[in-house]
Design an enzyme around this catalytic site. Sequence first.
Site, PDB file in Angstrom:
ATOM      1  N   GLY A  13     -19.801   5.670  -3.197  1.00 60.11           N
ATOM      2  CA  GLY A  13     -19.965   4.232  -3.401  1.00 60.11           C
ATOM      3  C   GLY A  13     -20.584   3.582  -2.182  1.00 60.11           C
ATOM      4  O   GLY A  13     -20.207   3.879  -1.053  1.00 60.11           O
ATOM      5  N   THR A 142     -16.655   4.146   4.254  1.00 60.14           N
ATOM      6  CA  THR A 142     -15.957   4.005   2.982  1.00 60.14           C
ATOM      7  C   THR A 142     -15.166   2.717   2.950  1.00 60.14           C
ATOM      8  O   THR A 142     -14.385   2.429   3.851  1.00 60.14           O
ATOM      9  CB  THR A 142     -15.026   5.194   2.648  1.00 60.14           C
ATOM     10  OG1 THR A 142     -14.197   4.794   1.551  1.00 60.14           O
ATOM     11  CG2 THR A 142     -14.126   5.603   3.802  1.00 60.14           C
ATOM     12  N   ASP A 144     -12.854   2.231   1.151  1.00 55.65           N
ATOM     13  CA  ASP A 144     -11.450   2.596   0.921  1.00 55.65           C
ATOM     14  C   ASP A 144     -10.658   2.724   2.225  1.00 55.65           C
ATOM     15  O   ASP A 144      -9.433   2.789   2.208  1.00 55.65           O
ATOM     16  CB  ASP A 144     -11.364   3.915   0.151  1.00 55.65           C
ATOM     17  CG  ASP A 144     -11.925   3.779  -1.256  1.00 55.65           C
ATOM     18  OD1 ASP A 144     -11.906   2.662  -1.797  1.00 55.65           O
ATOM     19  OD2 ASP A 144     -12.402   4.794  -1.796  1.00 55.65           O
ATOM     20  N   MET A 190     -10.538  -3.581  -5.480  1.00 56.70           N
ATOM     21  CA  MET A 190     -10.666  -2.124  -5.458  1.00 56.70           C
ATOM     22  C   MET A 190      -9.513  -1.475  -4.689  1.00 56.70           C
ATOM     23  O   MET A 190      -8.828  -2.131  -3.900  1.00 56.70           O
ATOM     24  CB  MET A 190     -11.993  -1.733  -4.839  1.00 56.70           C
ATOM     25  CG  MET A 190     -13.179  -2.020  -5.760  1.00 56.70           C
ATOM     26  SD  MET A 190     -14.767  -1.554  -4.992  1.00 56.70           S
ATOM     27  CE  MET A 190     -15.847  -1.598  -6.442  1.00 56.70           C
ATOM     28  N   GLY A 191      -9.362  -0.189  -4.865  1.00 59.96           N
ATOM     29  CA  GLY A 191      -8.303   0.568  -4.195  1.00 59.96           C
ATOM     30  C   GLY A 191      -7.569   1.445  -5.191  1.00 59.96           C
ATOM     31  O   GLY A 191      -6.622   1.014  -5.813  1.00 59.96           O
ATOM     32  N   ARG A 192      -8.055   2.676  -5.334  1.00 59.30           N
ATOM     33  CA  ARG A 192      -7.446   3.587  -6.310  1.00 59.30           C
ATOM     34  C   ARG A 192      -6.094   4.084  -5.822  1.00 59.30           C
ATOM     35  O   ARG A 192      -5.124   4.100  -6.563  1.00 59.30           O
ATOM     36  CB  ARG A 192      -8.340   4.806  -6.507  1.00 59.30           C
ATOM     37  CG  ARG A 192      -9.434   4.602  -7.495  1.00 59.30           C
ATOM     38  CD  ARG A 192     -10.105   5.914  -7.830  1.00 59.30           C
ATOM     39  NE  ARG A 192     -11.052   5.741  -8.909  1.00 59.30           N
ATOM     40  CZ  ARG A 192     -12.300   5.349  -8.775  1.00 59.30           C
ATOM     41  NH1 ARG A 192     -12.779   5.086  -7.589  1.00 59.30           N
ATOM     42  NH2 ARG A 192     -13.098   5.217  -9.815  1.00 59.30           N
ATOM     43  N   LEU A 298     -19.019  -7.002  -6.580  1.00 61.57           N
ATOM     44  CA  LEU A 298     -19.298  -8.149  -5.717  1.00 61.57           C
ATOM     45  C   LEU A 298     -18.647  -7.963  -4.350  1.00 61.57           C
ATOM     46  O   LEU A 298     -19.209  -8.341  -3.337  1.00 61.57           O
ATOM     47  CB  LEU A 298     -18.795  -9.462  -6.342  1.00 61.57           C
ATOM     48  CG  LEU A 298     -19.312  -9.850  -7.732  1.00 61.57           C
ATOM     49  CD1 LEU A 298     -18.980 -11.304  -8.028  1.00 61.57           C
ATOM     50  CD2 LEU A 298     -20.791  -9.612  -7.901  1.00 61.57           C
TER      51      LEU A 298
END
Lengths: 419, 419
Positions: A13, A142, A144, A190-192, A298
């Site tokens: 990403g 990243t 993340d 976001m944030g799995r 976004l």
Amino acid sequence: MAQKNAFYAQSGGVSAVINASACGVIETARGHAGTFGKVLAGRNGIIGALTEDLIDTSQESTAAIAALRHTPSGAFGSCRYKLKSLEESRREYERLLEVFQAHDIGYFFYNGGGDSADTCLKVSQLAGSLGAPIQAIHVPKTVDNDLPITDNCPGFGSVAKYIAVSVREASFDVRSMAATSTKVFVLEVMGRHAGWIAAAGGLASDKATELPIVILFPEVTFDQERFLAKVDSLVKKHGFCSVVVSEGVKGPDSKFLADQGSKDAFGHAQLGGVAPVVSGIVRDGLGLKYHWGVADYLQRAARHIASKTDVEQAYAVGKTAVELALAGRNSVMPTIVRESSYPYRWSMGEAHLSEVANVEKKMPRDFISPDGFGITATCREYLTPLIQGEDYPPYKDGLPDYVTLKNEPVEKKLPEFTI
Amino acid sequence: MAQKNAFYAQSGGVSAVINASACGVIETARGHAGTFGKVLAGRNGIIGALTEDLIDTSQESTAAIAALRHTPSGAFGSCRYKLKSLEESRREYERLLEVFQAHDIGYFFYNGGGDSADTCLKVSQLAGSLGAPIQAIHVPKTVDNDLPITDNCPGFGSVAKYIAVSVREASFDVRSMAATSTKVFVLEVMGRHAGWIAAAGGLASDKATELPIVILFPEVTFDQERFLAKVDSLVKKHGFCSVVVSEGVKGPDSKFLADQGSKDAFGHAQLGGVAPVVSGIVRDGLGLKYHWGVADYLQRAARHIASKTDVEQAYAVGKTAVELALAGRNSVMPTIVRESSYPYRWSMGEAHLSEVANVEKKMPRDFISPDGFGITATCREYLTPLIQGEDYPPYKDGLPDYVTLKNEPVEKKLPEFTI
């Protein structure tokens, strides 16, 4: 040291500042022309190397390369394509080395997260064992924020700033409307696996500007009853509240609250839509009016409100990667070393890729408040420096003047390769 | 002219710049202390007037009032509460006049959209017919951009800029990922009846930065087959595309594509969630990977990327409203008059509220391209000036330094009133 070309690719990403790292790599390599020949970039990441679809960055003007610093996304294209173990993906690793040899490439700069650090390490190992050494340097990136050792991962600080700013703005909005209309605003971020990005929503509230915010972390099992009690108490006290919910929040059954059922190329579940689920819970449980938003791309593309600190660090890891190559280093990654938080002082360090590949940095438990719905002072001390400063892009006709490169192809020399 | 107090209230959905209008009203009134006593604001809009819950803005420092210019949302609280006809809501209109009289209010500045223009007109008419005249001036505000006569409505330009910037940034992101991952990004934007905001997404693409964008307008009946054909052709040509979908898009059955079934206090259907519906259509129809976002409140609260033109116009309508009152005008609204588009030149005009109330400005059909999926050059000429310039707020600790007013109450003088 004989002059060799360098290969640069973007992985996974993209972010608001990955091109700032590309800028750091290319500008620094251009400044050491005796060591580095051309910087060739992989079109669409590592796939470009496998298919010998290389971009000649020497065709780009100094101004175009400089503009990468303020342009979000991946200028050469990125990809979600993971090389597995040397045994499973040997054909692909060998092909990479074949392409590198054909194009006189001695340096491999790979800009990505944990998976690409692993690829980088394996390329270096295989090249060494075959007696055709490649200096492989990983450039961290990243949103993340889950790479180990480095203080933070370039890309994260800008997402954090975007989320903190957006939650503050939306909270002001709900506060205005709450008397007769919306009382709860839910924002999905976001944030799995880790709640780093959700945690940034907590920065929207500080001593000078107190705002009631509930954070739902993937690290904390969703408890509907406790959540509703929390929202209820905040709305009773303040008249409104904002909820920042991480896409990776799971219920007591260990299932994602919102699971679309599909998976990406890395085998990760593809998520989305937890905001409407949480909003429905608020509506059904408390009968409160709500609005919800989903930031999605976004948040990671928002170069217009990038963190200046993040931009500087993204450039620095690109620059340092080239300097490490100049110093003869191999299988390493530049890291950001925090020297102090207030004021934020940092310097560049390095880590061996064996310490980085496939190690996921989790958010420390003491970053989450005891009730599980907020951030602690320790977390605030960690996050606050990362969103400092604004680094506005230039504008033209009311819009950010982002660069689109020419991306001229390098002539192919090898037979076709199918992936 | 004897000194009289002024009443100011904010109505309906708030915006990034409605407080800039408040700033214009209060600063200008403070500059004419001979005419205007205090500016009293309605806490939570017109409800504050009905319940005699007034805020004494003279308690706020010069700096705090100046900071309204860069603070989004409604600083005094807004509301969704519509007064109906004089016959149906006579009790409430009379109460308003009673409160105005009790607090020596001679000027009524009402900052909102079409509904509040109507309320403003009726207050003025009733006051006149009862021999207790009130100068009622409407201050235009609506992100929906649907007020007639004025070139545009303050609040809209900043949403337009936010959407144009966000669509450009997200499109760069998708373009980077499209080789192996997401090929279609869908962004849901506000707009129940008119596609003004969706149209702004079209500005993301221009001659210097061409991007494939499909716009779904509420003015154009959704045709699934034609939509899929359009997306398919753009993805085949460019590898990716972005879709900007207005929340008010309807299918051939005249139903909203996404209808949550609930209604707001004005009886409008409350919408949300058309982005996942459209994404599902793309997935099922074309099998393409997608991502979707819903901007919701973020778009109208995004003061951090407000249009400088919009901020200036928002301030100007507030200032002009007070100047019109000084000039003895009544039942009017300051309007923005476009004198030229390139370069954008504008001046202030005025319209009588009878021409404004309950008149909805639709987007002209020649603003939408013949295929129904984009904007025309005429539309671009209209929109482009409105997003010109940036007007960044001050930052503190990495976040915008927005003001929260003290909002000190005025002592009540009347019996309670239930609404």
